[in-house]
Design an enzyme around this catalytic site. Structure first.
Site: not given
Lengths: 178, 439, 536
Positions: A98, A105-107
């Protein structure tokens, strides 16, 4: 009802004693920082304690695939905080489904699910969770995600390789063990 | 005929409304010729933004009798403004909006005096804003709205917790998007402010990063990919994206087409690319006219007391018929800007020889009962963090301050401190006053 | 432009200038505007505000009719006049300033009264797409309304009066293909999938998928599977709330469990659960459309039928044969892997194409039967029509002069609204009475300061007379009548500007056949900042 006509017709306006206020973003971040309540795996670093809008947070997971590693994230808080989330990037090259090699950042709460009630603390918890439970279903680093899905052991070995400093495939990772 | 003679006749329509009593008028309304005099001569109005709403606001104010008007806008005129910003012509492209708009109004409406400011609102201080009776915003920026809102709240003067109403400057705010719009009145300190209702502003459309990176489905996903991930990586023009540079948009368009082709996604068009990259909000003349008119009608009511004002939020939509809805947006008790908790307070301290740790003990004492206050001094040039016990890295860097006296920390009479603590919903802003100063 | 810049589609100056509105009504909507001719009667402040907001977006041409001369009063409410115009032709003066707004627009004026034009040139209004009248007298309204009703030219009459505004649309029939609803209806056809969809939906074996693959299956596949399961269990589709809950529970049970035995919160399953209610009803033909398809104009085509009704008739034939409206062919975004989504989209799109081809074939037959040329309706027209077939609309209003001249056909509607103290119908009655007052006394009540009191009595008499004609026993409060006399017929610029924006948008709706116009009367109250709509 307020009677502007009566109040202002004489051109008298109270001027005494007003003091310039700090911006709402500035106040809110001051509060967020003062009330940071971080897990023991996290540390903060302020290059300049007077500048609360730019800082770093380091996460050193004590369990999971990334145990023993140390990952630093930069936080940039903009003037439209908390209407807009801070910009967060991972500064440590990391082999993670991620987080891509540019540090994106994939959040969800960093983008589409951000709400003004969330705080810096919520983001740090979200980041910490990413290290405990990397999510291969919605990857940013597709290769890492595929390995995690097909063979957890190889994934674990790759993570170790990367954290010790070295190549995983054609990509070089700096050492980031504690 | 004298110039004054022409003017006095000019507003015969307003005079009927302002000089005649009626049974359904507001009880506070006392019709007289004084009111129009006040509107024309004493009621100074600030218009923020000289765009779609701003042009309309200036025209409406001028024709509703207001003459002392200032307008601030930091933008210059673009071709795509001309479908609605009716004070601008082709020949004006590239010129400052505020200046062209002011010149046009002053020429068309005799007696009207619009003063333009080609700059940012942040370039002016309290003294500038204090001179106005009403501020009207026609902005597309949330940051600017929040800034002017906080500015007007900070101008409020309280005596023993009672608001001195002469310090109050009403803020009227309009916004549009396509065929939808809204208008509202804010009486700073009295009714819901911009910060109380920050949730009302729709968040910008965003897509999950992982969707953009791995499972794109829409043309927008492909464009966002190029904008967010591919551009910083390839950095084709060695700079960040400029949405007004056709070569930038052209690059993003081509790369988006390539990416869409990889995934068999249809629908990437040049117009869509521009829309996504620049976050373009559709706009038409008619909605701007409606919303700006509402704002000025309310300004007229405020200035004249001729009837009750909007309480306090109106939404408008004319996609299906014409629809309005008004309601009272509620003031938030813990609003960071206008809550009474949060009003700037004075704190009297015995003398400036007091050490910072003594000051913290004082805050933890009976009167304030704080747990572990974080303290920031707001100096004119920049803020300075004095102490924060909760954040180890800051604690370490500021620990030495504890032993210093307030004087040594450059805290003088009138210095403002921001104090935050878990026991308080909002930070406290306090202005320090010393009873005694050690020389 | 930079000569090194990569080639990108050439954007014309015009596209750039109109960019912000093209995103709302498209190039075809813009084309409709640019080929239209609008007429304004009376160059009031309200009138020029309306024109302003249709000239800026690029109306083809406009004509201003006003026989009056510019007075000092006019200047203070009308932005398109200045001191130098005093004494000149009002129509000419405003036209000059209005034309400066947009060089793409043509404009002319006629310095004559409406009455004379109607008398001397009865077919004058034939050439307009929309006529807008402001501040008209009762007689003018009657003349204009009957004339335009006969010519089938849409008419908007409007008035800005103190803090009150009014607008009324008269149109025999207005048809809308692109109504732009907030929520576009998508029929997923899960209850009765067409063959290609059925094959695709059944090609998935959810039970054998690993968690990561399962998480990327479009929700329609999931919903279809559990719908089939529900049918197997209960022999029908869920109808009641309880039955739908049972279906939702089935879906919940289908979620994979994580190590702790908790259902993993997969977004596509969540989407399936949320969509249950919608999907179970979205295949039905909406009531509005059923009504439209049984409309006389749809059922009984004639050689004069418009394209809309010919296509509607063909659509009706399609619906009778298939039981459904054509597939829309546009798939909203949903959690899914790209390849699944793209495939699914393609399946819906191909079916949409087949459906619209079928409707188009019928249209061709109809055109032949009606002796109309085969190319009067294009395949693209039919495609659009089918795409938006869930949201087609028609608007038909009454004829204003019928209401004014005869015992009003809508009197019971007015009466019942007057009985409701919150309805604002009294404003309508007073404005109508003011038209009468003006016809009788040649000025507005309260025009002169010392006439306010006596005019209240006169206006009351007009109101009473009108109420009795309508057959209402309601009493309109003296205070309200007094308030209108206080206004003395003045126009407030910001009230006119509000109304002008609203009416300009109504004109644009009529010209583009997009969005839904008012049906048919609005009253704007600037004191309370609200608008009410009456269907008179």
């Amino acid at each position: 009802m307020i009677q502007l006509f009566k109040l202002k017709k004489n051109g008298e306006t109270a001027t005494k004693g007003t003091t310039k206020r700090s911006s709402a973003a500035q106040l809110r971040i001051t509060k967020d920082i003062n009330e940071l309540n971080l897990p023991k795996t996290c540390t903060t670093k302020f290059d300049d304690p007077d500048d609360l809008l730019n800082f770093k947070i380091t996460i050193a997971p004590d369990e999971g695939f990334y145990r023993g590693g140390k990952f630093t994230f930069s936080f940039r808080v903009g003037p439209n905080y908390p209407h807009e989330p801070p910009k967060v990037k991972c500064e440590t090259p990391v082999y993670h489904p991620n987080i891509d090699l540019e540090g994106n950042v994939c959040l969800n709460i960093l983008r589409e699910d951000w709400k003004p009630v969330l705080t810096i603390n919520s983001i740090v918890y979200g980041l910490q969770y990413l290290f405990l439970e990397p999510n291969p279903e919605d990857p940013l680093n597709k290769e890492a995600a595929e390995v995690l899905q097909s063979n957890k052991r190889i994934f674990e070995q790759n993570v170790q390789k990367a954290m010790r400093g070295g190549y995983v495939g054609s990509v070089y990772f700096d050492r980031c063990l504690k | 005929m004298s110039a004054e003679g022409i003017r006095s006749r000019q507003f015969s329509c307003l005079r009927k409304i302002l000089e005649r009593a009626g049974p359904v008028c507001h009880p506070d309304f006392e019709p007289s010729a004084e009111i129009l005099n006040f509107i024309s001569n004493d009621c100074k109005v600030l218009v923020i933004g000289a765009g779609g709403l701003g042009c309309e606001l200036l025209k409406n104010l001028g024709l509703m009798g207001f003459r002392d008007i200032h307008v601030i806008d930091m933008d210059t005129i673009d071709l795509s403004n001309l479908n609605r910003q009716f004070l601008f012509r082709r020949k004006d492209i590239g010129k400052p909006k505020a200046e062209v708009a002011a010149e046009f109004i002053n020429k068309r409406i005799s007696g009207c005096n619009v003063k333009p400011h080609f700059c940012k609102i942040q370039d002016f201080d309290e003294d500038f804003y204090r001179q106005f009776s009403i501020v009207i915003c026609g902005l597309d920026s949330i940051i600017a709205r929040r800034w002017i809102n906080a500015m007007l709240v900070s101008l409020l003067v309280y005596e023993e917790d009672i608001l001195d109403q002469t310090s109050l400057i009403p803020l009227i705010d309009g916004g549009t998007e396509g065929f939808k719009g809204n208008a509202r009145i804010i009486l700073p300190g009295m009714t819901a402010c911009i910060e109380c209702t920050l949730d009302l502003f729709p968040p910008q459309v965003t897509y999950p990063l992982c969707t953009i990176a791995s499972t794109p489905r829409l043309p927008e996903h492909c464009i966002e990919y190029v904008k967010l991930l591919q551009w910083p990586k390839e950095n084709p023009f060695e700079c960040s994206i400029d949405g007004d540079d056709p070569s930038h948009i052209g690059w993003i368009y081509e790369k988006s087409l390539e990416r869409a082709a990889c995934f068999s996604i249809r629908g990437v068009t040049y117009r869509l690319v521009q829309g996504v990259v620049k976050n373009i909000i559709p706009a038409v003349a008619s909605t701007n006219a409606v919303i700006a008119a509402t704002c000025v009608t309310e300004a007229f009511k405020l200035a004249s007391s001729c009837c009750s004002t909007l309480n306090n939020y109106m939404v408008f939509n004319n996609v299906d018929g014409v629809y309005t809805y008004t309601y009272e947006a509620e003031k938030k008790d813990d609003c960071f800007v206008c809550s009474p908790f949060f009003r700037v307070k004075y704190m009297d301290l015995p003398h400036d020889g007091m050490k910072l740790n003594e000051f913290i003990e004082f805050l933890s004492g009976l009167q304030y009962q704080m747990k572990n206050p974080g303290i920031v001094a707001a100096f004119a040039e920049r803020n300075r963090t004095l102490y924060m016990s909760g954040v180890p890295s800051i604690e370490e860097m500021t620990r030495d301050n504890l032993k210093k006296s307030l004087k040594e920390l450059n805290i003088i009479n009138g210095t403002k401190l921001i104090v935050t603590d878990v026991t308080r919903p909002t930070p406290l802003e306090i202005v320090i006053r010393f009873s005694e100063i050690n020389n | 432009m930079d000569s090194n810049s990569p080639k990108s589609p050439e954007q014309s100056e015009k596209t750039k200038k109109y960019d912000r509105q093209l995103r709302l009504w498209g190039d075809h909507g813009q084309f409709a505007l640019e080929t239209a001719h609008v007429c304004l009667i009376n160059a009031t402040g309200l009138g020029t505000e309306i024109l302003k907001s249709i000239i800026l977006p690029g109306i083809g041409s406009f004509t201003v009719i006003d026989g009056g001369k510019v007075r000092e009063d006019d200047i203070s409410v009308n932005f398109f006049l200045d001191e130098n115009d005093i004494g000149k032709s009002k129509a000419e003066a405003v036209t000059r300033f209005l034309l400066e707004l947009n060089p793409d627009v043509h404009g002319d004026f006629i310095d004559e009264s409406l009455q004379r034009i109607i008398e001397n040139n009865p077919s004058f209004f034939n050439s307009f797409n929309v006529v807008v009248g402001t501040a008209l007298s009762e007689l003018e309204i009657i003349l204009l309304s009957s004339k335009l009703w006969e010519l089938k030219v849409p008419l908007l009459i409007c008035r800005s009066y103190g803090f009150i505004g009014m607008a009324r649309l008269q149109i025999k029939e207005h048809t809308i293909v692109e109504s732009h609803p907030d929520n576009q209806n998508t029929s997923y056809r899960l209850l009765n999938p067409f063959p290609e969809l059925k094959t695709y939906l059944e090609s998935f074996d959810l039970d054998s998928l690993e968690l990561k693959d399962l998480a990327h299956v479009p929700f329609v596949v999931i919903l279809y599977k559990y719908l089939q399961e529900y049918r197997k269990l209960f022999g029908r589709i869920p109808k009641t709330y309880k039955e739908k809950e049972t279906l939702r529970d089935l879906i919940r049970k289908g979620m994979k469990k994580d190590e702790n035995g908790l259902p993993s919160a997969e977004e596509n399953f969540e989407e399936a659960i949320k969509a249950v209610n919608y999907v179970l009803t979205s295949d039905e033909v909406p009531k509005e459309i059923v009504k439209l398809l049984t409309d006389d104009n749809c059922v009984n085509l004639t050689t004069k039928s418009t394209s809309f009704w010919i296509m509607a008739n063909a659509l009706k034939y399609f619906v009778e044969k298939e039981g459904y409206l054509p597939v829309r062919g546009v798939l909203p975004d949903m959690t899914a892997e790209t390849k699944h989504y793209v495939k699914l989209q393609q399946i819906y799109r191909s079916q949409a194409l087949r459906d619209s081809e079928s409707v188009y074939r019928r249209v061709q037959q109809l055109l032949q039967q009606l002796n109309q040329s085969a190319d009067s309706i294009s395949e693209a027209d039919v495609k659009e029509f089918c795409k938006f077939s869930h949201d087609l609309r028609i608007v038909r209003s009454s004829c204003i002069s019928h209401e004014y001249l005869e015992k009003p056909f809508n009197s019971s509607y007015i009466v019942s609204n007057l009985d409701d103290p919150d309805s604002s119908m009294e404003y309508y009655v007073i404005l109508r009475s003011i038209e009468r007052f003006y016809s009788e006394y040649k000025e507005y009540p309260g025009n002169l300061d010392d006439h306010v009191e006596p005019d209240i009595v006169k206006l009351k008499a007009c109101v009473s007379k009108l109420l009795s004609e309508i057959g209402s026993n309601s009493i309109i409060k003296d205070d309200l009548i007094h308030e209108f006399c206080r206004y003395g017929g003045v126009e407030l610029h910001s009230v006119s500007s509000f109304l002008g924006g609203c009416i300009a948008q109504e004109v644009i709706k009529l010209l583009t056949h997009q969005f839904i116009p008012i049906n048919n009367t609005i009253i704007y109250n600037a004191v309370s900042s609200d608008i009410v709509t009456f269907c008179l």
